[in-house]
Each structure stands twice: as structure tokens, then as C-alpha cells.
Design a protein around this motif. Structure first.
Motif, PDB file in Angstrom:
ATOM      1  N   ASN A  19       0.805  -1.219   0.000  1.00 22.47           N
ATOM      2  CA  ASN A  19       0.000   0.000   0.000  1.00 22.47           C
ATOM      3  C   ASN A  19       0.838   1.268   0.000  1.00 22.47           C
ATOM      4  N   GLU A  20       2.155   1.143  -0.006  1.00 25.20           N
ATOM      5  CA  GLU A  20       3.013   2.322  -0.045  1.00 25.20           C
ATOM      6  C   GLU A  20       3.315   2.697  -1.490  1.00 25.20           C
ATOM      7  N   PRO A  21       3.062   3.946  -1.875  1.00 27.25           N
ATOM      8  CA  PRO A  21       3.371   4.348  -3.253  1.00 27.25           C
ATOM      9  C   PRO A  21       4.871   4.373  -3.485  1.00 27.25           C
ATOM     10  N   SER A  22       5.267   4.028  -4.685  1.00 24.29           N
ATOM     11  CA  SER A  22       6.670   4.099  -5.045  1.00 24.29           C
ATOM     12  C   SER A  22       7.123   5.552  -5.108  1.00 24.29           C
ATOM     13  N   ARG A  23       8.390   5.776  -4.817  1.00 20.64           N
ATOM     14  CA  ARG A  23       8.945   7.115  -4.976  1.00 20.64           C
ATOM     15  C   ARG A  23       8.840   7.573  -6.430  1.00 20.64           C
ATOM     16  N   ASP A  34       6.252   7.230  -8.392  1.00 23.42           N
ATOM     17  CA  ASP A  34       4.958   7.886  -8.543  1.00 23.42           C
ATOM     18  C   ASP A  34       4.931   9.240  -7.839  1.00 23.42           C
ATOM     19  N   GLN A  35       5.589   9.334  -6.700  1.00 24.24           N
ATOM     20  CA  GLN A  35       5.625  10.593  -5.959  1.00 24.24           C
ATOM     21  C   GLN A  35       6.362  11.671  -6.740  1.00 24.24           C
ATOM     22  N   VAL A  36       7.486  11.304  -7.348  1.00 26.02           N
ATOM     23  CA  VAL A  36       8.260  12.275  -8.122  1.00 26.02           C
ATOM     24  C   VAL A  36       7.465  12.747  -9.333  1.00 26.02           C
ATOM     25  N   VAL A  37       6.827  11.813 -10.021  1.00 21.58           N
ATOM     26  CA  VAL A  37       6.031  12.175 -11.192  1.00 21.58           C
ATOM     27  C   VAL A  37       4.888  13.100 -10.803  1.00 21.58           C
ATOM     28  N   SER A  64      29.746  12.955   5.834  1.00 24.54           N
ATOM     29  CA  SER A  64      29.436  12.417   7.161  1.00 24.54           C
ATOM     30  C   SER A  64      27.942  12.366   7.433  1.00 24.54           C
ATOM     31  N   ASN A  65      27.153  13.154   6.700  1.00 23.99           N
ATOM     32  CA  ASN A  65      25.696  13.192   6.895  1.00 23.99           C
ATOM     33  C   ASN A  65      24.922  12.606   5.723  1.00 23.99           C
ATOM     34  N   LEU A  66      25.641  11.999   4.788  1.00 23.83           N
ATOM     35  CA  LEU A  66      25.018  11.597   3.522  1.00 23.83           C
ATOM     36  C   LEU A  66      23.792  10.710   3.721  1.00 23.83           C
ATOM     37  N   LEU A  67      23.916   9.644   4.481  1.00 21.89           N
ATOM     38  CA  LEU A  67      22.803   8.706   4.622  1.00 21.89           C
ATOM     39  C   LEU A  67      21.623   9.350   5.347  1.00 21.89           C
ATOM     40  N   ALA A  68      21.893  10.088   6.406  1.00 25.16           N
ATOM     41  CA  ALA A  68      20.814  10.718   7.164  1.00 25.16           C
ATOM     42  C   ALA A  68      20.074  11.748   6.321  1.00 25.16           C
ATOM     43  N   ASP A  69      20.812  12.577   5.598  1.00 23.75           N
ATOM     44  CA  ASP A  69      20.170  13.591   4.755  1.00 23.75           C
ATOM     45  C   ASP A  69      19.398  12.945   3.611  1.00 23.75           C
ATOM     46  N   PHE A  70      19.974  11.893   3.032  1.00 16.84           N
ATOM     47  CA  PHE A  70      19.282  11.198   1.945  1.00 16.84           C
ATOM     48  C   PHE A  70      17.941  10.650   2.424  1.00 16.84           C
ATOM     49  N   LYS A  71      17.937   9.994   3.563  1.00 11.88           N
ATOM     50  CA  LYS A  71      16.707   9.381   4.063  1.00 11.88           C
ATOM     51  C   LYS A  71      15.643  10.424   4.409  1.00 11.88           C
ATOM     52  N   SER A  72      16.057  11.587   4.883  1.00 12.63           N
ATOM     53  CA  SER A  72      15.086  12.572   5.365  1.00 12.63           C
ATOM     54  C   SER A  72      14.675  13.599   4.322  1.00 12.63           C
ATOM     55  N   GLN A  73      15.510  13.793   3.264  1.00 16.03           N
ATOM     56  CA  GLN A  73      15.243  14.918   2.371  1.00 16.03           C
ATOM     57  C   GLN A  73      15.190  14.584   0.884  1.00 16.03           C
ATOM     58  N   CYS A  74      15.710  13.433   0.479  1.00 12.73           N
ATOM     59  CA  CYS A  74      15.968  13.241  -0.950  1.00 12.73           C
ATOM     60  C   CYS A  74      15.328  11.982  -1.514  1.00 12.73           C
ATOM     61  N   ASP A  75      15.123  12.010  -2.815  1.00 11.07           N
ATOM     62  CA  ASP A  75      14.631  10.840  -3.550  1.00 11.07           C
ATOM     63  C   ASP A  75      15.780   9.957  -4.018  1.00 11.07           C
ATOM     64  N   ILE A  76      16.926  10.573  -4.238  1.00 10.47           N
ATOM     65  CA  ILE A  76      18.097   9.868  -4.772  1.00 10.47           C
ATOM     66  C   ILE A  76      19.323  10.658  -4.341  1.00 10.47           C
ATOM     67  N   LEU A 123      19.328   4.914  -3.485  1.00 12.32           N
ATOM     68  CA  LEU A 123      17.884   4.892  -3.708  1.00 12.32           C
ATOM     69  C   LEU A 123      17.189   4.403  -2.444  1.00 12.32           C
ATOM     70  N   PRO A 124      15.898   4.720  -2.283  1.00 10.20           N
ATOM     71  CA  PRO A 124      15.190   4.288  -1.072  1.00 10.20           C
ATOM     72  C   PRO A 124      15.175   2.768  -0.935  1.00 10.20           C
ATOM     73  N   ARG A 125      15.501   2.304   0.235  1.00 11.67           N
ATOM     74  CA  ARG A 125      15.540   0.868   0.486  1.00 11.67           C
ATOM     75  C   ARG A 125      14.155   0.251   0.290  1.00 11.67           C
ATOM     76  N   GLY A 126      14.113  -0.829  -0.471  1.00  9.94           N
ATOM     77  CA  GLY A 126      12.873  -1.569  -0.668  1.00  9.94           C
ATOM     78  C   GLY A 126      12.027  -1.113  -1.839  1.00  9.94           C
ATOM     79  N   ASP A 127      12.342   0.038  -2.441  1.00  5.95           N
ATOM     80  CA  ASP A 127      11.513   0.555  -3.537  1.00  5.95           C
ATOM     81  C   ASP A 127      12.015  -0.019  -4.860  1.00  5.95           C
ATOM     82  N   THR A 128      11.576  -1.218  -5.167  1.00  4.84           N
ATOM     83  CA  THR A 128      12.038  -1.906  -6.377  1.00  4.84           C
ATOM     84  C   THR A 128      11.508  -1.254  -7.646  1.00  4.84           C
TER      85      THR A 128
END
Length: 262
Positions: A27-31, A33-36, A89-101, A229-234
Motif C-alpha cells: 500500500n506504499e506508493p513508489s517514490r 509515482d511521488q516524483v512524477v 558524514s551526513n550523507l545517509l541521514a540527509d538522503f533518508k530525510s530529504q531526498c529521492d536519490i 535509492l530508497p531501500r525496498g523501492d524496487t
């Protein structure tokens, strides 16, 4: 209890666990679809890593291989590329909270893979030293560099620092925060060696007369680069991988790479 019954229950339990895994929730939309829908592709990038991602002091825009590729990916989605600056040093944290890729010349590592997906590899790019040209013969191997008298300079928080900590522990490791001008530390005699990706040291050799890459086509360590890329979003991963394949097949990737290596 019958063996068949026990096996069925175990199988059912495994299927239930898979179905309840957040990364696979139907039930979670793919990133994608969100970007589009929003028509914006948020891209994390460091801006300190030529030729992949660079933002000169006072400049509004980023330049580099991954910046051009990010704009190409956004265009394919009928979206605008918005670049969000981060630090290694903040790459993973910033990616998860702010970015699609995240697109910034990012090395594929197993610790990063535990927290994210990677796109298909787009470049093989191992670690190679860069030194003053008169000392190329002195620093041919990891063992030659890994000496108490060697001053190794490194930018903090990324795979360059991890390589130095793991393989050059006997040397004097000096952290320098600005990867854009770190090369001056070697050129001006405050450090002896930096070990970075082979593509990077090849470019810095061109940009800094007096500095020479050491055997960049025979790197000290094998490495690959990919996009976070977001984990799990195949679904999103499949799209990015197909876009990357087509940019290589069409020659667009090669043109972008060559333009940024001058």
C-alpha cells in the motif's frame, strides 16, 4: 504434530513476515509515482567532489558528471532536478530525510547497502594515490605509503577516510574538511599523499600542475559507483536502472563523462 503441518505453519509464518516487511508493503506508493506527481526530483549531493559534484564558492549551481546525470534523470520523469547539498558524514541521514536519490560519485559499500538500495553500478573506480610528481616512485604501493613518516591527508566521513583508517594506520592521517581545496595540502608541502577514486585523481592531476596520480589505471582497491535509492523501492530502482542503461546505450553517458573530464 505432523511434519507436513509444522512445515505449512513455518511457511505461512515466513510468508506473513515477508508481507509485513515495510520495504515490501503493497500500500506504499513508489517514490517513482511521488516524483512524477510532484514534478520535482530531490537529489542529495556533496558539491565537493570533482568531476562528479562540485559547487565553487559563491556559485549558485552545481556542476559535474552526477549533476548532469541528475538533470537527465529528472527530465526523463518530466520533473525539475532540485539539488540538496549534504556532507559525506551526513550523507545517509540527509538522503533518508530529504531526498529521492543521492548522486555524488558515491562508492558502493556494504554498510551503505544495509541502509539503502543502490542503482546498477555506473562506473568502476578504485582507490589511487596522488602525490607530488617528484615522489611518484616513492609511493607506489599501500605498504610504501603506510609508513610513520608519511603524511596522508583525507576528507572526513567518506570512503577515503575509511580506506586510510583501514590500510594506512601507520601513517600520519590528517583530516582536512574541504575536499574542494584539499589538494593544496599536498602541492604546498603540508601533506604527502591523498588516496581517492582513480577518476578523481586523474582530473586533479590535470588541474594541479606538480601533482601526479600514481597508477590510476591499476588502483589499490577495487571500487564501484552507484546512486543511492530508497531501500525496498524496487519500482523506482527498476526505473533508474533502465534510464541508466539507456543513457549508456545512446551515448549520452559518455558525452557527459567526457565533458566533465576536461
Amino acid at each position: 504434530m505432523a511434519v507436513g503441518s509444522k512445515t505449512s505453519r513455518l511457511a505461512a509464518g515466513a510468508m506473513l513476515a515477508l508481507a509485513s516487511t515495510p520495504a515490501l508493503a503493497a500500500n506504499e506508493p513508489s517514490r517513482l509515482d511521488q516524483v512524477v506527481e510532484r514534478k520535482v526530483l530531490n537529489i542529495c549531493t556533496t558539491g565537493d567532489y570533482r568531476p562528479f559534484s562540485y559547487r565553487p564558492d559563491g556559485a549558485n549551481d552545481f556542476v559535474g558528471i552526477d549533476i548532469d546525470l541528475g538533470r537527465s534523470l529528472a527530465k526523463s520523469l518530466d520533473a525539475e532536478a532540485v539539488f540538496i547539498q549534504t556532507k559525506w558524514s551526513n550523507l545517509l541521514a540527509d538522503f533518508k530525510s530529504q531526498c529521492d536519490i543521492a548522486m555524488s560519485g558515491i562508492s558502493v559499500t556494504l554498510p551503505r547497502q544495509r541502509e539503502t538500495f543502490f542503482s546498477e553500478m555506473y562506473l568502476v573506480n578504485g582507490k589511487a594515490p596522488i602525490v607530488r610528481c617528484g615522489e611518484v616512485a616513492k609511493f607506489q604501493t599501500t605498504e610504501a605509503i603506510n609508513q610513520p613518516s608519511t603524511r596522508v591527508v583525507v576528507n572526513p566521513g567518506g570512503t577515503n577516510e575509511r580506506f586510510a583508517r583501514a590500510h594506512l594506520a601507520n601513517a600520519q592521517i590528517q583530516l582536512f574538511p574541504d575536499n574542494r581545496v584539499i589538494w593544496r595540502e599536498i602541492a604546498e608541502g603540508r601533506a604527502d599523499v591523498m588516496v581517492a577514486e582513480s577518476v578523481e585523481v586523474k582530473l586533479q592531476e590535470k588541474l594541479h600542475p606538480g601533482l601526479c596520480a600514481v597508477n590510476p589505471d591499476q588502483p589499490l582497491q577495487y571500487g564501484e559507483m552507484g546512486f543511492l535509492l530508497p531501500r525496498g523501492d524496487t519500482v523506482f530502482k527498476a526505473y533508474v536502472d533502465q534510464w541508466l542503461h539507456l543513457t549508456k546505450a545512446s551515448g549520452e553517458f559518455g558525452r557527459i563523462f567526457d565533458a566533465n573530464m576536461k
